[in-house]
Design a protein around this motif. Structure first.
Motif, mmCIF file in Angstrom:
data_model
loop_
_atom_site.group_PDB
_atom_site.id
_atom_site.type_symbol
_atom_site.label_atom_id
_atom_site.label_comp_id
_atom_site.label_asym_id
_atom_site.label_seq_id
_atom_site.Cartn_x
_atom_site.Cartn_y
_atom_site.Cartn_z
ATOM 1 N N ALA A 71 74.056 101.556 -47.249
ATOM 2 C CA ALA A 71 72.584 101.510 -47.371
ATOM 3 C C ALA A 71 72.010 102.783 -47.961
ATOM 4 O O ALA A 71 70.975 102.770 -48.620
ATOM 5 C CB ALA A 71 71.972 101.247 -45.994
ATOM 6 N N ASP A 72 72.684 103.925 -47.768
ATOM 7 C CA ASP A 72 72.121 105.197 -48.218
ATOM 8 C C ASP A 72 72.354 105.470 -49.705
ATOM 9 O O ASP A 72 71.660 106.279 -50.304
ATOM 10 C CB ASP A 72 72.726 106.362 -47.418
ATOM 11 N N THR A 73 73.351 104.801 -50.297
ATOM 12 C CA THR A 73 73.748 105.159 -51.658
ATOM 13 C C THR A 73 72.605 105.028 -52.656
ATOM 14 O O THR A 73 72.367 105.910 -53.479
ATOM 15 C CB THR A 73 74.926 104.272 -52.120
ATOM 16 N N PHE A 74 71.867 103.928 -52.596
ATOM 17 C CA PHE A 74 70.867 103.660 -53.617
ATOM 18 C C PHE A 74 69.597 104.482 -53.458
ATOM 19 O O PHE A 74 68.672 104.360 -54.240
ATOM 20 C CB PHE A 74 70.538 102.170 -53.633
ATOM 21 N N ARG A 75 69.524 105.316 -52.423
ATOM 22 C CA ARG A 75 68.391 106.227 -52.312
ATOM 23 C C ARG A 75 68.476 107.330 -53.359
ATOM 24 O O ARG A 75 67.479 107.905 -53.732
ATOM 25 C CB ARG A 75 68.360 106.856 -50.908
ATOM 26 N N LYS A 76 69.729 107.638 -53.823
ATOM 27 C CA LYS A 76 69.898 108.734 -54.765
ATOM 28 C C LYS A 76 70.583 108.314 -56.063
ATOM 29 O O LYS A 76 70.832 109.132 -56.929
ATOM 30 C CB LYS A 76 70.680 109.878 -54.103
ATOM 31 N N THR A 77 70.929 107.061 -56.161
ATOM 32 C CA THR A 77 71.458 106.533 -57.418
ATOM 33 C C THR A 77 71.005 105.087 -57.523
ATOM 34 O O THR A 77 70.541 104.494 -56.555
ATOM 35 C CB THR A 77 72.992 106.634 -57.477
ATOM 36 N N SER A 78 71.141 104.532 -58.703
ATOM 37 C CA SER A 78 70.724 103.143 -58.913
ATOM 38 C C SER A 78 71.950 102.244 -58.969
ATOM 39 O O SER A 78 73.058 102.704 -59.280
ATOM 40 C CB SER A 78 69.940 103.026 -60.218
ATOM 41 N N PRO A 79 71.782 100.951 -58.694
ATOM 42 C CA PRO A 79 72.914 100.025 -58.847
ATOM 43 C C PRO A 79 73.478 100.046 -60.261
ATOM 44 O O PRO A 79 74.686 99.926 -60.452
ATOM 45 C CB PRO A 79 72.293 98.665 -58.512
ATOM 46 N N GLN A 80 72.592 100.241 -61.250
ATOM 47 C CA GLN A 80 73.049 100.262 -62.643
ATOM 48 C C GLN A 80 73.939 101.486 -62.917
ATOM 49 O O GLN A 80 74.964 101.383 -63.606
ATOM 50 C CB GLN A 80 71.842 100.276 -63.590
ATOM 51 N N GLU A 81 73.537 102.644 -62.372
ATOM 52 C CA GLU A 81 74.335 103.853 -62.586
ATOM 53 C C GLU A 81 75.680 103.741 -61.873
ATOM 54 O O GLU A 81 76.720 104.125 -62.424
ATOM 55 C CB GLU A 81 73.591 105.096 -62.084
ATOM 56 N N GLU A 112 77.332 101.020 -61.171
ATOM 57 C CA GLU A 112 78.163 100.072 -61.914
ATOM 58 C C GLU A 112 78.730 100.714 -63.178
ATOM 59 O O GLU A 112 79.899 100.514 -63.520
ATOM 60 C CB GLU A 112 77.336 98.835 -62.274
ATOM 61 N N ALA A 113 77.890 101.505 -63.855
ATOM 62 C CA ALA A 113 78.345 102.196 -65.064
ATOM 63 C C ALA A 113 79.469 103.186 -64.727
ATOM 64 O O ALA A 113 80.447 103.311 -65.480
ATOM 65 C CB ALA A 113 77.176 102.928 -65.728
ATOM 66 N N PHE A 114 79.332 103.860 -63.602
ATOM 67 C CA PHE A 114 80.367 104.815 -63.199
ATOM 68 C C PHE A 114 81.670 104.099 -62.865
ATOM 69 O O PHE A 114 82.760 104.535 -63.267
ATOM 70 C CB PHE A 114 79.902 105.630 -61.989
ATOM 71 N N THR A 142 82.765 101.266 -64.011
ATOM 72 C CA THR A 142 83.360 100.822 -65.265
ATOM 73 C C THR A 142 84.020 101.987 -65.991
ATOM 74 O O THR A 142 85.137 101.873 -66.508
ATOM 75 C CB THR A 142 82.287 100.180 -66.172
ATOM 76 N N PHE A 143 83.336 103.130 -66.006
ATOM 77 C CA PHE A 143 83.860 104.354 -66.626
ATOM 78 C C PHE A 143 85.201 104.728 -66.002
ATOM 79 O O PHE A 143 86.183 105.012 -66.710
ATOM 80 C CB PHE A 143 82.847 105.486 -66.433
ATOM 81 N N VAL A 144 85.261 104.728 -64.674
ATOM 82 C CA VAL A 144 86.483 105.118 -63.965
ATOM 83 C C VAL A 144 87.606 104.108 -64.213
ATOM 84 O O VAL A 144 88.743 104.485 -64.529
ATOM 85 C CB VAL A 144 86.205 105.267 -62.453
ATOM 86 N N GLU A 145 87.290 102.827 -64.063
ATOM 87 C CA GLU A 145 88.320 101.798 -64.201
ATOM 88 C C GLU A 145 88.964 101.815 -65.586
ATOM 89 O O GLU A 145 90.140 101.490 -65.739
ATOM 90 C CB GLU A 145 87.722 100.406 -63.920
ATOM 91 N N ASN A 146 88.208 102.212 -66.602
ATOM 92 C CA ASN A 146 88.737 102.254 -67.970
ATOM 93 C C ASN A 146 89.581 103.492 -68.252
ATOM 94 O O ASN A 146 90.216 103.585 -69.310
ATOM 95 C CB ASN A 146 87.585 102.204 -68.983
ATOM 96 N N ARG A 147 89.600 104.451 -67.291
ATOM 97 C CA ARG A 147 90.298 105.718 -67.537
ATOM 98 C C ARG A 147 91.317 106.075 -66.455
ATOM 99 O O ARG A 147 91.920 107.138 -66.517
ATOM 100 C CB ARG A 147 89.272 106.850 -67.668
ATOM 101 N N LEU A 148 91.493 105.241 -65.475
ATOM 102 C CA LEU A 148 92.441 105.519 -64.381
ATOM 103 C C LEU A 148 93.868 105.688 -64.915
ATOM 104 O O LEU A 148 94.220 105.090 -65.929
ATOM 105 C CB LEU A 148 92.421 104.354 -63.390
ATOM 106 N N PRO A 149 94.704 106.491 -64.172
ATOM 107 C CA PRO A 149 94.346 107.261 -62.978
ATOM 108 C C PRO A 149 94.075 108.721 -63.330
ATOM 109 O O PRO A 149 94.535 109.222 -64.366
ATOM 110 C CB PRO A 149 95.607 107.143 -62.124
ATOM 111 N N ASP A 171 76.370 112.821 -55.850
ATOM 112 C CA ASP A 171 77.650 112.602 -56.528
ATOM 113 C C ASP A 171 78.846 112.466 -55.587
ATOM 114 O O ASP A 171 79.938 112.107 -56.029
ATOM 115 C CB ASP A 171 77.930 113.697 -57.573
ATOM 116 N N ASP A 172 78.682 112.718 -54.293
ATOM 117 C CA ASP A 172 79.815 112.584 -53.378
ATOM 118 C C ASP A 172 80.406 111.171 -53.351
ATOM 119 O O ASP A 172 81.637 111.019 -53.338
ATOM 120 C CB ASP A 172 79.434 113.026 -51.962
ATOM 121 N N PRO A 173 79.572 110.109 -53.307
ATOM 122 C CA PRO A 173 80.170 108.766 -53.370
ATOM 123 C C PRO A 173 80.990 108.547 -54.645
ATOM 124 O O PRO A 173 82.035 107.886 -54.612
ATOM 125 C CB PRO A 173 78.950 107.833 -53.324
ATOM 126 N N PHE A 174 80.529 109.096 -55.762
ATOM 127 C CA PHE A 174 81.287 109.005 -57.009
ATOM 128 C C PHE A 174 82.633 109.728 -56.869
ATOM 129 O O PHE A 174 83.673 109.242 -57.315
ATOM 130 C CB PHE A 174 80.510 109.626 -58.172
#
Length: 261
Positions: A59-69, A71-73, A75-82, A157-160
């Motif tokens: 519940a706290d995540t979207f207070r400081k980031t958006s669902p769109q951001e 999701e973009a992150f 996708t960014f990570v999944e395309n560059r793992l590990p 950025d901690d959740p990221f």
């Protein structure tokens, strides 16, 4: 090397000695091997699922980031793992107040990029604006050595950091001086919170300023778990001469080994 100070315990043939555990996790006093800090595959899978559900999508995540951001992150990570190491860029950039923030981060990247480690740096969009602290040419050189994700300036950025590290696998470490207490508190049960702390102790690389003219000092994540451990005839207890709250992320280097003679 073991310290000279020894203590004898009443009520049994016990002897205690202050020492420093080897990097391998072996006690030089009794030669006992401390418990490994790694989680089992089942524990790791459980922790990853709970982190994503309770912290990343909590519940706290979207207070400081958006669902769109977010999701973009992802996708960014999944395309560059590990990745091998995930770095809290803003956190590292403030390590030496008298240096430009980009220089602090550059020093850290150069140090951590040894042995061809794959690095992910979590930054903020203001780092891309040429300024007194963020020089465009230095940023360009850093981006040739590491992958960067630039979040909105108000984003948390901690959740990221947690997502990218856990998705990269059990070998991946992260660099931060944050305690991550709020994220541990978001976890819904005591078993998962215990696993989080054990994972954190074995995967967090902490850092602090070095002497003037030298680079940043890094304390590597330990291969052994930093908790009181016993086998019945031995006890190993992490020990600090002085405890300072602001340095509580630093793992004690001294241990008290208590064993039966």
């Amino acid at each position: 090397m073991a310290a000279a100070r020894c203590v004898s315990l009443p009520g049994g043939n016990w002897r205690g000695r202050l020492t420093k555990i080897k990097d391998s996790g072996q006690c030089p006093v009794c030669n006992h091997q401390l418990e490994d800090s790694n989680l089992t595959e089942e524990e790791y899978s459980h922790l990853s699922e709970r982190i994503i559900k309770d912290v990343i999508h909590g519940a706290d995540t979207f207070r400081k980031t958006s669902p769109q951001e977010l999701e973009a992150f992802q996708t960014f990570v999944e395309n560059r793992l590990p990745f091998d190491i995930v770095i809290d860029g803003l956190n590292v950039s403030h390590i030496k107040p008298r240096k430009m923030q980009c220089e602090n981060l550059f020093d850290a990247i150069n140090c951590l990029a040894k042995e061809n480690a794959r690095l992910l740096v979590l930054g903020r969009k203001h780092m891309l604006t040429n300024s007194s602290n963020w020089k465009r040419e230095i940023m360009k050189e850093m981006q040739s050595k590491a992958d960067f994700f630039f979040a909105e300036n108000i984003s948390e950025d901690d959740p990221f950091l947690l997502y990218a590290t856990l998705r990269s696998g059990k070998h991946c470490r992260f660099v931060s001086r944050d305690f991550l207490r709020d994220h541990k508190a978001c976890l819904s049960d005591s078993v998962t919170r215990h696993l989080f702390r054990k994972w954190q102790r074995g995967h967090q690389i902490v850092f602090f300023p070095a002497a003037p003219g030298r680079s940043i000092n890094f304390l590597p994540a330990l291969r052994y778990d930093c908790v009181v451990q016993t086998t019945g005839d031995t006890w190993h207890i992490p020990y600090k001469d002085v405890f300072e709250e602001k340095y509580s992320y630093q793992i004690p280097r001294k241990w008290l080994c208590i064993h039966q003679k």
